[in-house]
Motif scaffolding. Structure first.
Motif, PDB file in Angstrom:
ATOM      1  N   ALA A 152       0.802  -1.225   0.000  1.00  0.00           N
ATOM      2  CA  ALA A 152       0.000   0.000   0.000  1.00  0.00           C
ATOM      3  C   ALA A 152       0.831   1.269   0.000  1.00  0.00           C
ATOM      4  CB  ALA A 152      -0.933   0.008   1.210  1.00  0.00           C
ATOM      5  N   THR A 153       2.121   1.173   0.357  1.00  0.00           N
ATOM      6  CA  THR A 153       2.966   2.371   0.431  1.00  0.00           C
ATOM      7  C   THR A 153       4.176   2.194  -0.470  1.00  0.00           C
ATOM      8  OG1 THR A 153       4.189   1.513   2.341  1.00  0.00           O
ATOM      9  CG2 THR A 153       2.231   2.858   2.782  1.00  0.00           C
ATOM     10  N   LEU A 154       4.647   3.302  -1.049  1.00  0.00           N
ATOM     11  CA  LEU A 154       5.738   3.231  -2.023  1.00  0.00           C
ATOM     12  C   LEU A 154       6.628   4.454  -1.915  1.00  0.00           C
ATOM     13  CD1 LEU A 154       5.691   2.128  -5.701  1.00  0.00           C
ATOM     14  CD2 LEU A 154       6.379   4.477  -5.206  1.00  0.00           C
ATOM     15  N   LEU A 155       7.930   4.230  -2.028  1.00  0.00           N
ATOM     16  CA  LEU A 155       8.931   5.292  -2.150  1.00  0.00           C
ATOM     17  C   LEU A 155       9.598   5.165  -3.506  1.00  0.00           C
ATOM     18  CD1 LEU A 155      10.699   7.584  -0.850  1.00  0.00           C
ATOM     19  CD2 LEU A 155      12.296   5.750  -0.202  1.00  0.00           C
ATOM     20  N   PHE A 209       2.214   6.150  -9.801  1.00  0.00           N
ATOM     21  CA  PHE A 209       2.152   5.280  -8.625  1.00  0.00           C
ATOM     22  C   PHE A 209       1.092   5.761  -7.633  1.00  0.00           C
ATOM     23  CE2 PHE A 209       6.785   4.098  -9.517  1.00  0.00           C
ATOM     24  CZ  PHE A 209       6.468   2.814  -9.930  1.00  0.00           C
ATOM     25  N   ALA A 210       0.875   7.079  -7.564  1.00  0.00           N
ATOM     26  CA  ALA A 210      -0.104   7.630  -6.622  1.00  0.00           C
ATOM     27  C   ALA A 210      -1.522   7.146  -6.909  1.00  0.00           C
ATOM     28  CB  ALA A 210      -0.058   9.160  -6.655  1.00  0.00           C
ATOM     29  N   ARG A 211      -1.767   6.728  -8.147  1.00  0.00           N
ATOM     30  CA  ARG A 211      -3.083   6.194  -8.499  1.00  0.00           C
ATOM     31  C   ARG A 211      -3.193   4.702  -8.194  1.00  0.00           C
ATOM     32  NH1 ARG A 211      -2.174  10.154 -12.587  1.00  0.00           N
ATOM     33  NH2 ARG A 211      -1.109   8.695 -13.970  1.00  0.00           N
ATOM     34  N   ASP A 214      -1.825   3.563  -1.802  1.00  0.00           N
ATOM     35  CA  ASP A 214      -2.495   4.447  -0.851  1.00  0.00           C
ATOM     36  C   ASP A 214      -1.638   5.661  -0.489  1.00  0.00           C
ATOM     37  OD1 ASP A 214      -4.587   2.658  -0.842  1.00  0.00           O
ATOM     38  OD2 ASP A 214      -4.018   1.706   1.052  1.00  0.00           O
ATOM     39  N   ARG A 215      -0.326   5.438  -0.359  1.00  0.00           N
ATOM     40  CA  ARG A 215       0.580   6.534  -0.004  1.00  0.00           C
ATOM     41  C   ARG A 215       1.867   6.395  -0.788  1.00  0.00           C
ATOM     42  NH1 ARG A 215       4.720   7.102   3.886  1.00  0.00           N
ATOM     43  NH2 ARG A 215       4.158   5.099   4.851  1.00  0.00           N
ATOM     44  N   VAL A 216       2.287   7.458  -1.457  1.00  0.00           N
ATOM     45  CA  VAL A 216       3.544   7.445  -2.188  1.00  0.00           C
ATOM     46  C   VAL A 216       4.387   8.638  -1.753  1.00  0.00           C
ATOM     47  CG1 VAL A 216       2.563   6.272  -4.190  1.00  0.00           C
ATOM     48  CG2 VAL A 216       2.661   8.763  -4.160  1.00  0.00           C
ATOM     49  N   GLU A 217       5.709   8.428  -1.771  1.00  0.00           N
ATOM     50  CA  GLU A 217       6.665   9.488  -1.496  1.00  0.00           C
ATOM     51  C   GLU A 217       7.802   9.378  -2.506  1.00  0.00           C
ATOM     52  OE1 GLU A 217       7.930   9.547   2.596  1.00  0.00           O
ATOM     53  OE2 GLU A 217       5.876   9.470   3.355  1.00  0.00           O
ATOM     54  N   GLY A 218       8.529  10.456  -2.672  1.00  0.00           N
ATOM     55  CA  GLY A 218       9.648  10.470  -3.592  1.00  0.00           C
ATOM     56  C   GLY A 218      10.930  10.886  -2.902  1.00  0.00           C
ATOM     57  N   LEU A 219      12.050  10.523  -3.499  1.00  0.00           N
ATOM     58  CA  LEU A 219      13.375  10.946  -3.052  1.00  0.00           C
ATOM     59  C   LEU A 219      14.143  11.389  -4.278  1.00  0.00           C
ATOM     60  CD1 LEU A 219      15.437  10.793  -0.481  1.00  0.00           C
ATOM     61  CD2 LEU A 219      16.399   8.880  -1.780  1.00  0.00           C
ATOM     62  N   GLU A 220      14.778  12.546  -4.225  1.00  0.00           N
ATOM     63  CA  GLU A 220      15.468  13.087  -5.400  1.00  0.00           C
ATOM     64  C   GLU A 220      16.659  13.929  -4.961  1.00  0.00           C
ATOM     65  OE1 GLU A 220      16.955  14.199  -8.771  1.00  0.00           O
ATOM     66  OE2 GLU A 220      15.280  12.760  -8.762  1.00  0.00           O
ATOM     67  N   PRO A 225       0.842  16.846  -6.290  1.00  0.00           N
ATOM     68  CA  PRO A 225       0.265  17.461  -5.091  1.00  0.00           C
ATOM     69  C   PRO A 225      -0.113  16.411  -4.047  1.00  0.00           C
ATOM     70  CG  PRO A 225      -0.730  18.373  -7.082  1.00  0.00           C
ATOM     71  CD  PRO A 225       0.073  17.187  -7.512  1.00  0.00           C
ATOM     72  N   GLY A 226       0.240  16.693  -2.818  1.00  0.00           N
ATOM     73  CA  GLY A 226      -0.105  15.778  -1.742  1.00  0.00           C
ATOM     74  C   GLY A 226       0.939  14.737  -1.443  1.00  0.00           C
ATOM     75  N   ALA A 227       1.890  14.536  -2.329  1.00  0.00           N
ATOM     76  CA  ALA A 227       2.952  13.557  -2.092  1.00  0.00           C
ATOM     77  C   ALA A 227       4.152  14.247  -1.443  1.00  0.00           C
ATOM     78  CB  ALA A 227       3.375  12.884  -3.389  1.00  0.00           C
ATOM     79  N   VAL A 228       4.741  13.600  -0.462  1.00  0.00           N
ATOM     80  CA  VAL A 228       5.968  14.109   0.147  1.00  0.00           C
ATOM     81  C   VAL A 228       7.142  13.748  -0.762  1.00  0.00           C
ATOM     82  CG1 VAL A 228       7.525  13.917   2.122  1.00  0.00           C
ATOM     83  CG2 VAL A 228       5.042  13.911   2.470  1.00  0.00           C
ATOM     84  N   VAL A 229       7.952  14.737  -1.109  1.00  0.00           N
ATOM     85  CA  VAL A 229       9.151  14.496  -1.914  1.00  0.00           C
ATOM     86  C   VAL A 229      10.357  14.961  -1.109  1.00  0.00           C
ATOM     87  CG1 VAL A 229      10.375  14.949  -4.070  1.00  0.00           C
ATOM     88  CG2 VAL A 229       7.869  14.789  -4.064  1.00  0.00           C
ATOM     89  N   HIS A 230      11.220  14.022  -0.775  1.00  0.00           N
ATOM     90  CA  HIS A 230      12.388  14.297   0.051  1.00  0.00           C
ATOM     91  C   HIS A 230      13.585  14.666  -0.822  1.00  0.00           C
ATOM     92  CE1 HIS A 230      10.342  12.240   3.440  1.00  0.00           C
ATOM     93  NE2 HIS A 230       9.930  11.377   2.518  1.00  0.00           N
TER      94      HIS A 230
END
Length: 250
Positions: free
Chosen positions: A49-52, A65-67, A70-76, A90-95
Motif C-alpha cells: 500500500a505504500t511506495l517510495l 504510482f499515486a493512483r 495508498d501513499r507514495v513518497e519520492g526521493l530526489e 500534489p499531496g505527495a511528500v518528496v524528500h
C-alpha cells in the motif's frame, strides 16, 4: 541564443522544465511502466500500500504510482527536480536526498528506482550502499524494483538519438550521442528550446552512467538481504530487477 552546460548527472531548472515533455513525446509511457511494477510488487506482497520512488525526477512515475498505492513518497537529489516533483504531484511528500545515504525514519512496502537512474552510481560500492539503504527502509516482506541502465553486453556504443517536440507553445529539439567510457557510457545531450516570447535557448547535458553487469545488480540485491529476479524486455528493453525482503532465492 544562450548556452549553458550543467554539472554531469545533475539536472537543473532548465532540464526540469522540458524533461517530461520530451520523454513523453518520445513514447515513454509512465503509466504503463508504473502499472507493470505495481503488478510485479503485488505478486510478492499482495497488500502493498505504500511506495517510495527513489530518484523520482519530475514525478512522472510518482504521479502514476499515486493512483495505484495508498501513499507514495519520492526521493530526489536534484533540488530543481525536487521542486518540479512537488509541484507535479500534489499531496505527495518528496524528500531531498541521496540514494546512497538517505535516512527517512519510515518504512515502505515498495521501493522503486526507475528510468536507469541507478546507473548514476559510480561503482559497485555505491550500488551496494544504495541497495542497503533500500532494504533498511522496507516493511517486512517489502519489495524493491529497479529499472537498470544498460548492461555492458546490451549497450550500443555510438548510439545517436534525435527528436523534435512541439507542445503548449514550446518547441524542443533534443539530440544525443553516447559512447563507451571505460565501465560506463558517456552521453552528451543537446537541447534547443524555442518559445514565442523567450526566443531560442541552447543547453547541454553531460552524463556518465555506469554499465553495471547483470550479475553485479543481483549480487547487490543478495548482499542487502533481498531475493532477486530479472524480468527481461520491460522498461524500454532494459528489463526490471525485482527483489523481496526476508528471504533469498536459490
Amino acid at each position: 541564443m544562450t548556452t549553458s552546460v550543467p554539472a554531469a548527472g545533475m539536472y537543473g531548472e532548465e532540464q526540469a522544465e522540458v524533461y517530461e515533455l520530451v520523454h513523453r513525446a518520445r513514447g515513454k509511457d509512465y503509466d504503463e511502466e508504473a502499472a507493470f511494477v505495481a503488478e510485479q510488487a503485488r505478486e510478492l506482497l499482495p497488500g502493498a500500500a505504500t511506495l517510495l520512488d527513489v530518484a523520482c525526477g519530475t514525478g512522472a512515475h510518482l504521479r502514476a504510482f499515486a493512483r495505484l498505492f495508498d501513499r507514495v513518497e519520492g526521493l530526489e537529489l536534484s533540488p530543481a527536480m525536487v521542486e518540479a516533483a512537488r509541484t507535479n504531484t500534489p499531496g505527495a511528500v518528496v524528500h531531498h536526498g541521496d540514494m546512497r545515504s538517505f535516512h527517512l525514519g519510515e518504512r515502505y512496502d515498495v521501493i522503486t528506482c526507475m528510468f536507469g537512474s541507478v546507473g548514476y552510481l559510480t561503482d559497485v560500492e555505491e550500488l551496494n550502499a544504495a541497495l542497503r539503504r533500500f532494504a533498511a527502509h522496507l516493511s517486512p516482506g517489502g519489495v524493491v524494483a529497479i529499472d537498470p541502465w544498460w548492461f555492458p553486453d546490451t549497450y550500443l556504443d555510438g548510439y545517436v538519438s534525435a527528436s523534435l517536440v512541439e507542445a503548449d507553445g514550446t518547441t524542443v529539439v533534443r539530440l544525443s550521442h553516447s559512447k563507451r567510457d571505460g565501465d560506463a557510457s558517456r552521453m552528451e545531450v543537446h537541447y534547443i528550446v524555442a518559445r514565442p516570447a523567450g526566443g531560442v535557448h541552447h543547453f547541454v547535458e553531460q552524463h556518465r552512467i555506469t554499465l553495471f553487469p547483470r550479475d553485479t545488480y543481483e549480487k547487490a540485491f543478495r548482499g542487502a538481504g533481498l531475493s532477486v529476479r530479472y524480468l527481461e524486455g520491460s522498461q524500454s528493453g532494459r528489463g526490471l530487477f525485482v527483489g523481496c525482503a526476508g528471504h533469498q532465492e536459490d
